[in-house]
Design a protein around this motif. Sequence first.
Motif, PDB file in Angstrom:
ATOM      1  N   GLN A 179     -25.956 -11.189  -4.235  1.00 23.41           N
ATOM      2  CA  GLN A 179     -25.968  -9.830  -3.697  1.00 23.41           C
ATOM      3  C   GLN A 179     -25.240  -9.775  -2.357  1.00 23.41           C
ATOM      4  O   GLN A 179     -24.501  -8.828  -2.091  1.00 23.41           O
ATOM      5  CB  GLN A 179     -27.402  -9.306  -3.570  1.00 23.41           C
ATOM      6  CG  GLN A 179     -28.109  -9.120  -4.907  1.00 23.41           C
ATOM      7  CD  GLN A 179     -27.341  -8.255  -5.881  1.00 23.41           C
ATOM      8  OE1 GLN A 179     -26.996  -7.122  -5.587  1.00 23.41           O
ATOM      9  NE2 GLN A 179     -27.047  -8.796  -7.053  1.00 23.41           N
ATOM     10  N   LYS A 180     -25.430 -10.795  -1.522  1.00 24.92           N
ATOM     11  CA  LYS A 180     -24.733 -10.849  -0.227  1.00 24.92           C
ATOM     12  C   LYS A 180     -23.219 -10.955  -0.419  1.00 24.92           C
ATOM     13  O   LYS A 180     -22.445 -10.500   0.419  1.00 24.92           O
ATOM     14  CB  LYS A 180     -25.237 -12.020   0.608  1.00 24.92           C
ATOM     15  CG  LYS A 180     -26.601 -11.767   1.207  1.00 24.92           C
ATOM     16  CD  LYS A 180     -27.089 -12.949   2.014  1.00 24.92           C
ATOM     17  CE  LYS A 180     -28.504 -12.696   2.507  1.00 24.92           C
ATOM     18  NZ  LYS A 180     -29.101 -13.861   3.142  1.00 24.92           N
ATOM     19  N   GLN A 181     -22.819 -11.577  -1.550  1.00 23.57           N
ATOM     20  CA  GLN A 181     -21.390 -11.719  -1.864  1.00 23.57           C
ATOM     21  C   GLN A 181     -20.826 -10.478  -2.545  1.00 23.57           C
ATOM     22  O   GLN A 181     -19.639 -10.415  -2.843  1.00 23.57           O
ATOM     23  CB  GLN A 181     -21.175 -12.936  -2.779  1.00 23.57           C
ATOM     24  CG  GLN A 181     -21.513 -14.255  -2.134  1.00 23.57           C
ATOM     25  CD  GLN A 181     -21.562 -15.401  -3.147  1.00 23.57           C
ATOM     26  OE1 GLN A 181     -21.118 -15.274  -4.284  1.00 23.57           O
ATOM     27  NE2 GLN A 181     -22.110 -16.528  -2.725  1.00 23.57           N
ATOM     28  N   GLY A 182     -21.683  -9.492  -2.808  1.00 23.70           N
ATOM     29  CA  GLY A 182     -21.242  -8.263  -3.450  1.00 23.70           C
ATOM     30  C   GLY A 182     -21.103  -8.363  -4.959  1.00 23.70           C
ATOM     31  O   GLY A 182     -20.393  -7.553  -5.568  1.00 23.70           O
ATOM     32  N   ALA A 183     -21.756  -9.331  -5.562  1.00 21.01           N
ATOM     33  CA  ALA A 183     -21.652  -9.535  -7.007  1.00 21.01           C
ATOM     34  C   ALA A 183     -22.224  -8.344  -7.772  1.00 21.01           C
ATOM     35  O   ALA A 183     -23.256  -7.790  -7.398  1.00 21.01           O
ATOM     36  CB  ALA A 183     -22.394 -10.807  -7.411  1.00 21.01           C
ATOM     37  N   SER A 184     -21.561  -7.973  -8.827  1.00 27.46           N
ATOM     38  CA  SER A 184     -22.005  -6.879  -9.699  1.00 27.46           C
ATOM     39  C   SER A 184     -22.911  -7.471 -10.777  1.00 27.46           C
ATOM     40  O   SER A 184     -22.533  -7.638 -11.927  1.00 27.46           O
ATOM     41  CB  SER A 184     -20.785  -6.195 -10.332  1.00 27.46           C
ATOM     42  OG  SER A 184     -21.199  -5.106 -11.109  1.00 27.46           O
ATOM     43  N   PHE A 185     -24.141  -7.814 -10.355  1.00 24.81           N
ATOM     44  CA  PHE A 185     -25.069  -8.579 -11.190  1.00 24.81           C
ATOM     45  C   PHE A 185     -26.479  -8.048 -11.008  1.00 24.81           C
ATOM     46  O   PHE A 185     -26.882  -7.734  -9.891  1.00 24.81           O
ATOM     47  CB  PHE A 185     -25.014 -10.051 -10.755  1.00 24.81           C
ATOM     48  CG  PHE A 185     -25.983 -10.963 -11.452  1.00 24.81           C
ATOM     49  CD1 PHE A 185     -25.897 -11.207 -12.808  1.00 24.81           C
ATOM     50  CD2 PHE A 185     -26.982 -11.606 -10.734  1.00 24.81           C
ATOM     51  CE1 PHE A 185     -26.786 -12.071 -13.443  1.00 24.81           C
ATOM     52  CE2 PHE A 185     -27.874 -12.472 -11.355  1.00 24.81           C
ATOM     53  CZ  PHE A 185     -27.766 -12.698 -12.716  1.00 24.81           C
ATOM     54  N   GLU A 186     -27.197  -7.953 -12.116  1.00 27.44           N
ATOM     55  CA  GLU A 186     -28.588  -7.539 -12.049  1.00 27.44           C
ATOM     56  C   GLU A 186     -29.402  -8.332 -13.061  1.00 27.44           C
ATOM     57  O   GLU A 186     -28.854  -8.898 -14.002  1.00 27.44           O
ATOM     58  CB  GLU A 186     -28.702  -6.035 -12.318  1.00 27.44           C
ATOM     59  CG  GLU A 186     -29.959  -5.418 -11.784  1.00 27.44           C
ATOM     60  CD  GLU A 186     -30.259  -5.765 -10.342  1.00 27.44           C
ATOM     61  OE1 GLU A 186     -31.099  -6.664 -10.113  1.00 27.44           O
ATOM     62  OE2 GLU A 186     -29.683  -5.156  -9.429  1.00 27.44           O
ATOM     63  N   VAL A 187     -30.710  -8.392 -12.825  1.00 26.45           N
ATOM     64  CA  VAL A 187     -31.631  -9.150 -13.671  1.00 26.45           C
ATOM     65  C   VAL A 187     -32.724  -8.223 -14.184  1.00 26.45           C
ATOM     66  O   VAL A 187     -33.217  -7.369 -13.443  1.00 26.45           O
ATOM     67  CB  VAL A 187     -32.274 -10.322 -12.878  1.00 26.45           C
ATOM     68  CG1 VAL A 187     -33.325 -11.047 -13.719  1.00 26.45           C
ATOM     69  CG2 VAL A 187     -31.199 -11.300 -12.406  1.00 26.45           C
ATOM     70  N   ILE A 188     -33.086  -8.413 -15.447  1.00 22.35           N
ATOM     71  CA  ILE A 188     -34.207  -7.707 -16.058  1.00 22.35           C
ATOM     72  C   ILE A 188     -35.152  -8.760 -16.622  1.00 22.35           C
ATOM     73  O   ILE A 188     -34.719  -9.688 -17.318  1.00 22.35           O
ATOM     74  CB  ILE A 188     -33.743  -6.749 -17.170  1.00 22.35           C
ATOM     75  CG1 ILE A 188     -32.875  -5.643 -16.585  1.00 22.35           C
ATOM     76  CG2 ILE A 188     -34.948  -6.170 -17.923  1.00 22.35           C
ATOM     77  CD1 ILE A 188     -32.258  -4.722 -17.605  1.00 22.35           C
ATOM     78  N   LEU A 189     -36.429  -8.615 -16.337  1.00 18.13           N
ATOM     79  CA  LEU A 189     -37.450  -9.543 -16.822  1.00 18.13           C
ATOM     80  C   LEU A 189     -37.924  -9.146 -18.214  1.00 18.13           C
ATOM     81  O   LEU A 189     -38.198  -7.971 -18.462  1.00 18.13           O
ATOM     82  CB  LEU A 189     -38.648  -9.552 -15.868  1.00 18.13           C
ATOM     83  CG  LEU A 189     -39.873 -10.359 -16.319  1.00 18.13           C
ATOM     84  CD1 LEU A 189     -39.568 -11.853 -16.361  1.00 18.13           C
ATOM     85  CD2 LEU A 189     -41.061 -10.077 -15.411  1.00 18.13           C
ATOM     86  N   ILE A 190     -38.013 -10.143 -19.085  1.00 14.42           N
ATOM     87  CA  ILE A 190     -38.658  -9.983 -20.379  1.00 14.42           C
ATOM     88  C   ILE A 190     -39.812 -10.972 -20.374  1.00 14.42           C
ATOM     89  O   ILE A 190     -39.624 -12.183 -20.524  1.00 14.42           O
ATOM     90  CB  ILE A 190     -37.706 -10.241 -21.567  1.00 14.42           C
ATOM     91  CG1 ILE A 190     -36.558  -9.219 -21.582  1.00 14.42           C
ATOM     92  CG2 ILE A 190     -38.478 -10.148 -22.886  1.00 14.42           C
ATOM     93  CD1 ILE A 190     -35.367  -9.609 -20.825  1.00 14.42           C
ATOM     94  N   SER A 191     -40.999 -10.456 -20.132  1.00 16.44           N
ATOM     95  CA  SER A 191     -42.180 -11.301 -19.994  1.00 16.44           C
ATOM     96  C   SER A 191     -42.730 -11.694 -21.360  1.00 16.44           C
ATOM     97  O   SER A 191     -42.773 -10.882 -22.276  1.00 16.44           O
ATOM     98  CB  SER A 191     -43.252 -10.539 -19.216  1.00 16.44           C
ATOM     99  OG  SER A 191     -44.483 -11.216 -19.292  1.00 16.44           O
TER     100      SER A 191
END
Length: 143
Positions: free
Chosen positions: A56-68
């Motif tokens: 995120q600090k590097q500006g990456a276009s990345f997100e995480v979703i949890l599947i529990s």
Amino acid sequence: MELIKGLKLIRRDKSEVEAKEFLEDKEVVGFFFGNRSCPWCLGFTSYLDDIYLKLQKQGASFEVILISSDDKEEAMFGYMDQMEIGWPAIPFNSDVRQKLIQLYDVRSIPALIIVKKDGRVVTKEGVEELQEKEDKAFSEWSR
């Protein structure tokens, strides 16, 4: 990605966010499969928190979703409370959780499936790739 289109994700404070809105400008998505009672999941969650913050600090276009894969909803929220990052989850009572497990053929946890915004699978070995390459793995995923 079609499976989560129109789905409302749940945050640890039990508020909801539309998956489409949450992922709007993200090029790469990590579906993180884990649960609270898995010691390897807890260890990897802490590691993923750190890598995510770097990206995120590097500006990456990345997100995480949890599947529990917790067996009770309160266990899922307990797991989410242990995470430094408040990634939203597929709702506990949603059949989408099981459909994603089947779609990506998840056989053990922790698992991190990396997909592009168009749904194309980049890797099913996200856990191993992050442990080997750390935040540098993202540059390969985003090609």
